[in-house]
Structures are given as C-alpha cells and as structure tokens.
Motif scaffolding. Sequence first.
Motif, PDB file in Angstrom:
ATOM      1  N   ILE A   1      -4.857  -5.678  -3.708  1.00 47.18           N
ATOM      2  CA  ILE A   1      -5.564  -4.587  -3.031  1.00 47.18           C
ATOM      3  C   ILE A   1      -4.568  -3.485  -2.685  1.00 47.18           C
ATOM      4  O   ILE A   1      -3.359  -3.723  -2.582  1.00 47.18           O
ATOM      5  N   GLU A   2      -5.083  -2.292  -2.530  1.00 43.37           N
ATOM      6  CA  GLU A   2      -4.277  -1.156  -2.074  1.00 43.37           C
ATOM      7  C   GLU A   2      -4.890  -0.634  -0.787  1.00 43.37           C
ATOM      8  O   GLU A   2      -6.114  -0.450  -0.693  1.00 43.37           O
ATOM      9  N   LEU A   3      -4.051  -0.398   0.218  1.00 47.94           N
ATOM     10  CA  LEU A   3      -4.499   0.224   1.469  1.00 47.94           C
ATOM     11  C   LEU A   3      -4.295   1.726   1.361  1.00 47.94           C
ATOM     12  O   LEU A   3      -3.221   2.190   0.955  1.00 47.94           O
ATOM     13  N   ARG A   4      -5.318   2.480   1.733  1.00 49.85           N
ATOM     14  CA  ARG A   4      -5.271   3.934   1.654  1.00 49.85           C
ATOM     15  C   ARG A   4      -5.681   4.516   3.006  1.00 49.85           C
ATOM     16  O   ARG A   4      -6.593   4.027   3.653  1.00 49.85           O
ATOM     17  N   ARG A   5      -4.990   5.562   3.419  1.00 48.68           N
ATOM     18  CA  ARG A   5      -5.363   6.273   4.639  1.00 48.68           C
ATOM     19  C   ARG A   5      -6.402   7.332   4.290  1.00 48.68           C
ATOM     20  O   ARG A   5      -6.230   8.107   3.338  1.00 48.68           O
ATOM     21  N   ARG A   6      -7.502   7.358   5.048  1.00 47.42           N
ATOM     22  CA  ARG A   6      -8.543   8.343   4.797  1.00 47.42           C
ATOM     23  C   ARG A   6      -8.142   9.689   5.398  1.00 47.42           C
ATOM     24  O   ARG A   6      -7.730   9.779   6.557  1.00 47.42           O
ATOM     25  N   THR A   7      -8.236  10.739   4.597  1.00 45.90           N
ATOM     26  CA  THR A   7      -7.874  12.091   5.034  1.00 45.90           C
ATOM     27  C   THR A   7      -9.009  13.026   4.650  1.00 45.90           C
ATOM     28  O   THR A   7      -8.997  13.612   3.574  1.00 45.90           O
TER      29      THR A   7
ATOM     30  N   GLU B   1      -4.915   8.842   0.890  1.00 46.86           N
ATOM     31  CA  GLU B   1      -3.506   8.889   0.496  1.00 46.86           C
ATOM     32  C   GLU B   1      -2.902   7.514   0.738  1.00 46.86           C
ATOM     33  O   GLU B   1      -3.458   6.711   1.504  1.00 46.86           O
ATOM     34  N   PRO B   2      -1.787   7.179   0.069  1.00 48.86           N
ATOM     35  CA  PRO B   2      -1.207   5.846   0.253  1.00 48.86           C
ATOM     36  C   PRO B   2      -0.889   5.561   1.713  1.00 48.86           C
ATOM     37  O   PRO B   2      -0.431   6.434   2.454  1.00 48.86           O
ATOM     38  N   TYR B   3      -1.160   4.329   2.126  1.00 45.60           N
ATOM     39  CA  TYR B   3      -0.844   3.865   3.479  1.00 45.60           C
ATOM     40  C   TYR B   3       0.157   2.724   3.341  1.00 45.60           C
ATOM     41  O   TYR B   3      -0.137   1.704   2.722  1.00 45.60           O
ATOM     42  N   MET B   4       1.355   2.907   3.875  1.00 42.70           N
ATOM     43  CA  MET B   4       2.426   1.945   3.680  1.00 42.70           C
ATOM     44  C   MET B   4       2.543   0.955   4.834  1.00 42.70           C
ATOM     45  O   MET B   4       3.488   0.182   4.910  1.00 42.70           O
ATOM     46  N   GLY B   5       1.557   0.973   5.754  1.00 39.75           N
ATOM     47  CA  GLY B   5       1.567   0.017   6.852  1.00 39.75           C
ATOM     48  C   GLY B   5       1.090  -1.351   6.407  1.00 39.75           C
ATOM     49  O   GLY B   5       0.945  -1.634   5.222  1.00 39.75           O
ATOM     50  N   GLY B   6       0.823  -2.205   7.381  1.00 41.98           N
ATOM     51  CA  GLY B   6       0.399  -3.562   7.096  1.00 41.98           C
ATOM     52  C   GLY B   6       1.568  -4.527   7.184  1.00 41.98           C
ATOM     53  O   GLY B   6       2.737  -4.136   7.046  1.00 41.98           O
ATOM     54  N   ALA B   7       1.240  -5.809   7.426  1.00 39.62           N
ATOM     55  CA  ALA B   7       2.264  -6.835   7.537  1.00 39.62           C
ATOM     56  C   ALA B   7       1.696  -8.151   7.024  1.00 39.62           C
ATOM     57  O   ALA B   7       0.488  -8.404   7.154  1.00 39.62           O
ATOM     58  N   PRO B   8       2.537  -8.995   6.413  1.00 35.65           N
ATOM     59  CA  PRO B   8       2.047 -10.296   5.952  1.00 35.65           C
ATOM     60  C   PRO B   8       1.388 -11.069   7.098  1.00 35.65           C
ATOM     61  O   PRO B   8       1.907 -11.126   8.211  1.00 35.65           O
ATOM     62  N   GLY B   9       0.237 -11.649   6.813  1.00 33.91           N
ATOM     63  CA  GLY B   9      -0.501 -12.398   7.823  1.00 33.91           C
ATOM     64  C   GLY B   9      -1.471 -11.565   8.633  1.00 33.91           C
ATOM     65  O   GLY B   9      -2.275 -12.116   9.396  1.00 33.91           O
TER      66      GLY B   9
END
Length: 266
Positions: free
Chosen positions: A91-97, A102-110
């Motif tokens: 999956i890819e996380l995207r920030r809504r603008t 646009e790409p969202y580079m946040g997130g953490a395992p678990g």
Amino acid sequence: MSPAIDFTLPAVREAHEPPEARGLGRDGVRLLVSRKGTGEIGHRAFRDLPAILAPGDLLVVNNSATMAAAVRLDRLAVHFSGELPTGEWLIELRRRTGGATEPYMGGAPGEWLPLPGQATLRLVSRETPRLWRAVLNRDVPSYLERYGVPIRYSYVERDWPLDHYQTVFGIKPGSAEMPSAGRPFTAALVTALVSRGVTVAPITLHTGVASPEKDEPPYPERFSVPASTARLVNLTRENGGRVIAVGTTVMAAPRPIFGGLLNASA
C-alpha cells in the motif's frame, strides 16, 4: 548506452478527462505511428489501427481489470497496490491536498489505521521508501468494491466512475491503476482487427500504483502468461508476423522479444 531523453509534456496535452467527455469515442484518440525500417513517423487516429496492422500480426493485450484501489480518510488516502504471496498487501500512504494527493512519508511498523466501515489497516514493514507491507482485517477486493474509489492523477480534475478506468479486455480484477494503453480499443475495433486477420491474445499483469520513482527499487506485481499466448507468439514469429505489445504492462511480463509497442495519446 542510449542517450537520455529530456521530454516535457505540455499541460494542454495532459489527459484531464476521458475523450468521451469531449464528444469522442474511445478510439477517437490520436496514434503516433513510427516505422522502424524507414524511420517514417505518421499521425493517425486510433480507429485506423486495422489499416496499419497486417494479416498475420498478433496483438498481446493485458486482461487485468482496474480496482477502486484508493480509500480516502480525512487527511490521508490509502492506495492499495497489489497482493503479496504472504497475504499482505503493498500500500502507499498519500496526504490529501485539496482535490489531489502527495506522498506521505509518515507511519511506523505496527501502527494501526482506522478505515471507513470500521476496518483497520496494520502497517507491517516498509517494502520501499514509498510503499508499505500492510494487512487489512477484511477481504481487500470486496472491501474496495464498497469503500474504494479509482486512483486518479493530480491533473485529472474530478472523479470518474470506475467503468471509465476499464478496458474492453479487462476481465480479471487486480490492477491498482488502469492498463491504459488498452483503453482506446472498442468491441467494434477488435472485431475489425480480427476480420482483417490480426490475432489478439491475452496476458494478465496486475499493475500496482504508479511506476517506481527515481532510485526506487522495483516492487512485485502478479502476472500470468497463458501457454496458448506463448504458443501464438512463437507461431506468429515463425510465420513472419509481427508481435505487438499493447502497452508497457504487457512488456513487463516475462515474454519473448516483441516486435513493437502500442500506445496512444488522448
């Protein structure tokens, strides 16, 4: 080594909407014809394809159908790219603008993300700097049928129904984004091609979210090449016909060397 190509697409040439919105048929888009032997370049309409190909040629098409692969949250969107053999999904996380993402580079395992319909998505590990391995606590295809919308690019100004993202060949759902080279084909055009003696054979490649970005390692995509298609490729070449891949998704599947690549422009 081939020289690098520096090409900028003018904004006016971007496909902001499907050709049907401009009163055109699917096969009314433009087709650039380049002939390897002479270097000749011509501009045609896609519906001219039966006159361009010859009896004995073979078109190899992708029969993957497009999923409604984007799930929108308040501030983020989750783009489901494809299923892994482990049962996890890329999956890819995207920030809504506004109307785009646009790409969202946040997130953490678990980390757990709440999704619509009381579903939860657990991030497992990063597959690439952009993509995550993740697990949804629901069957993903049926969940996307209810809560997903088609992924759209930023230059597409509004949402379009999922059937606008399907090709006439799409019978096996699994692509996050449309195998777009096949979109201009219509049932009538395929009939005209077959009547001329052009054969059409399928492969399946479920394409993931947009092509890998610069310096990003490749990620897995599921594919299948039927034995009957492989036989037709070999037979066509033995008989002197041309084998033409309809789009880069066909070229991405393991294959013999194709005689050409077919793409069209809106």
